[in-house]
Scaffold this active site. Sequence first.
Site, short mmCIF file in Angstrom:
data_model
loop_
_atom_site.label_atom_id
_atom_site.label_comp_id
_atom_site.label_asym_id
_atom_site.label_seq_id
_atom_site.Cartn_x
_atom_site.Cartn_y
_atom_site.Cartn_z
CG HIS A 265 -2.05 -1.01 1.09
ND1 HIS A 265 -3.17 -0.81 0.33
CD2 HIS A 265 -2.17 -2.24 1.63
CE1 HIS A 265 -3.95 -1.88 0.42
NE2 HIS A 265 -3.37 -2.77 1.18
CG ASP A 325 -3.46 -3.91 4.91
OD1 ASP A 325 -2.50 -3.12 5.05
OD2 ASP A 325 -4.49 -3.60 4.27
CD GLU A 326 -5.76 -5.83 1.03
OE1 GLU A 326 -6.75 -6.40 0.58
OE2 GLU A 326 -5.59 -4.60 0.96
CB VAL A 327 2.62 -7.77 1.77
CG1 VAL A 327 3.92 -7.50 1.04
CG2 VAL A 327 2.51 -6.88 3.00
CD GLU A 378 -3.62 -8.96 6.12
OE1 GLU A 378 -3.96 -8.35 7.16
OE2 GLU A 378 -4.02 -8.64 4.98
#
Length: 531
Positions: A265, A325-327, A378
Site C-alpha cells: 500500500h 496488510d495485503e502484501v 496479517e
Amino acid sequence: MAAAGRALRLLPLLAAAAVVLEPAAAVWPQPQVEGYPPGRGRCSLPPRRFRFAYAAGSAVGPGCAVLEAAFQRYWALLFAAARPTENEPPWGMPCTQLLVFVATPGCDGFPSLDSKESYKLSVLEGSLLLSADAVWGALRGLETFSQLVGRDENGTYYINKTEIVDFPRFPHRGLLLDTSRHYLPLRAILETLDVMAYNKFNVFHWHIVDDPSFPYESLTFPELSKQGAFNAMTHVYTASDVQTVIEYARLRGIRVIAEFDTPGHTLSWGPGAPGLLTPCYLGKDPSGTYGPINPILNSTYQFVTSLFQEVSAVFPDFFLHLGGDEVDFTCWKSNPKIRVFMKEMGFGEDYKKLESFYIQRLLDIVSSLGKGYIVWQEVFDNGVKVRPDTIIHVWKENSIPYMEEMANVTKAGYRALLSAPWYLNRISYGQDWMAAYQVEPLKFEGSPEQKDRVIGGEACMWGEYVDVTNLAPRLWPRAGAVAERLWSNATVRDLQDAYVRLADFRCKLLGRGVQAQPLYIGYCENEFGGF
Ligand SMILES: *[C@@H]1O[C@H](CO)[C@@H](O)[C@H](O)[C@H]1NC(C)=O
Ligand SMILES: *[C@@H]1O[C@H](CO)[C@@H](O)[C@H](O)[C@H]1NC(C)=O
Ligand SMILES: *[C@@H]1O[C@H](CO)[C@@H](O)[C@H](O)[C@H]1NC(C)=O
Ligand SMILES: *[C@@H]1O[C@H](CO)[C@@H](O)[C@H](O)[C@H]1NC(C)=O
Ligand SMILES: *[C@@H]1O[C@H](CO)[C@@H](O)[C@H](O)[C@H]1NC(C)=O
C-alpha cells in the site's frame, strides 16, 4: 423529537406488534443505566438564562479549555434556534444551570486508551447535575444531556426528570477514514469528528496515505507529498492542518491514531522517495513498475526510522497504526536481488518470512521511539514476533471466519480490535445498519481473560467510492449502529427499539446540520436545519 412516534408506525421489516411508545429517553447510544426519580415530571430550560457551571468541589473549573469549549458548543446546539425574545417557560420551576462536577484534575492532556469516560447525570426538581471522574466523561455526559432536551408544542425547551449512570462497554470505539483514495478536505474531517462525538466514538483512525496518494506533508521528506499527493498545493494536509485535527479531536475526547501502512500500500511513496520501493522485473529486466517497500536495503530502514521519528512526534497518541496488510509478493519474487537475499537468509521460497523480516525491524524501530502499535491481522497470521502489548486489528471477513480470528488472537495473548463486519463503505439495498448492529464482538469460544483482551472495534469507511460529496450520508446514521454496539450493554440489541431511537437520532443529526441519510420511509420535523 416527535419523530419517535412516527417512526414506530413505519417499522418496515419488523413485526409492528405491541411496542410500548415510552422510550425511556431517545439517547443514542443507549446509556447503561437509566432510572426515574419518583414522581416523574420535567424541568423547563429558559434559553436566555441557561448556563453551564462548575459544581462546588469540582477538580476542574473555569479555564478548563476542554469544558469551556464544550459548554459553548452545547449551548449553541441546544439554543441557537431560540428567538432572542423567547419568553420564560410558562410552567414549573425552570432549570437555569447544569452543574458539572469533575473528580480528577486535568484539562490539557490527551485522551488515551485508559481514559475514564463514565459519568452520572441527574435531572431532578429544579436541579441538573453532571458528575464524572474525568473531563472525558463530562464530555460524554454533556452529549447525553443535549439529546435529552426537547421542545414542547409551544416551543418551550424542557428536559424530563431522569437519572443516568453511564460508561462505555469498550474503551476503543473508532472510525476509520481513508484520505488517500480520495482526499477529504479538512472541513469534512472536522465535521466527522463532531458527529463522532455525538455518537460517543473516541478514536479517529486516520488512514492518511496509501497507494493512490500521499497527502501528508512531511517536514523530513517534503517530496513525498510534493510528488505523491493528487495535487501538492490543494490536496495535502499541512503540519498546521494535522495540528488542527488533533486539537479539534482532543476537545471532543477523541484520540487521533495515524496509520502509515507498509510495506504494501505504498505506491504513492515511490516518486518522492527514490530507491524505497522494490523494482519489479519482467524476465531479466526491470519492468518499470514498483512493488512494496524494498526490505533488503539498509537505506530503507534509515528512511523508515526518520519518517516514523517525525510521525511519532506529530501524533501524540501512544499508538501508531502500522498497517501490514495485503502484501503482494509477485514483485518481490520477480526481483533477482531479492531472490539472492532470500537465499542468503535461508528463507527458501517463503516470502512471508521476508515480510516478517521487514515488519520485525519496523516494529523494533517504532518501539524504540517509545510508541505502541496496532497492526492489521496479517502480521499475526504470518507469525511475526510482536511485542506482547501489540493490538491486532481483525478485518478479513470473507476468507476466514473473523470470530475464529478473534479467538486465536486473544488466545495468543494479544489485544484485539474488530472491524471485519463493519466496513461501512460497502452498501446494499435495504437496512444494512441492522447487520452491523447485530454483531456481538465477544461471541467466540474463549476464556473470560480472552474476552477482556477485546478492547473494542472500528467502523471503516474506505475511500474507493467515497469523497466529500457522499461521506456524511454514507457514514450517518449507519456508523451509529457500531457506536451503540461498542458503547452500550451487550443486552441492548432489540432491533425494533433501536430502529425507533436511531430514526429519532438521525432526525437530531439533521437538526444539527448533518446530512445523515434516512433509515426508511418517514420524515423529520427539522429536515431543513434548525432544532
Ligand atoms: C418526556 O417524557 C414524555 C412522557 O414519557 C415523553 O412523551 C416525551 O417524549 C419525553 N420528552 C423527551 C424530550 O424525551
Ligand atoms: C401551550 O400553550 C397553550 C396556550 O397558552 C396552553 O393552553 C398549553 O397548556 C401549553 N402547553 C404546554 C405544554 O405548556
Ligand atoms: C547493512 O547494515 C548491516 C548492519 O548494520 C551491515 O552489516 C551491512 O554491511 C550493510 N549493508 C550494506 C549494503 O551497506
Ligand atoms: C485459528 O487457529 C487454529 C489452530 O491453530 C487454526 O487451525 C485456524 O485456522 C485459525 N483460524 C484462523 C481464522 O486463522
Ligand atoms: C448489562 O445488562 C445486564 C442485564 O440488564 C446486567 O445484568 C449487567 O450487569 C449489565 N452489565 C453491566 C456491565 O452493567
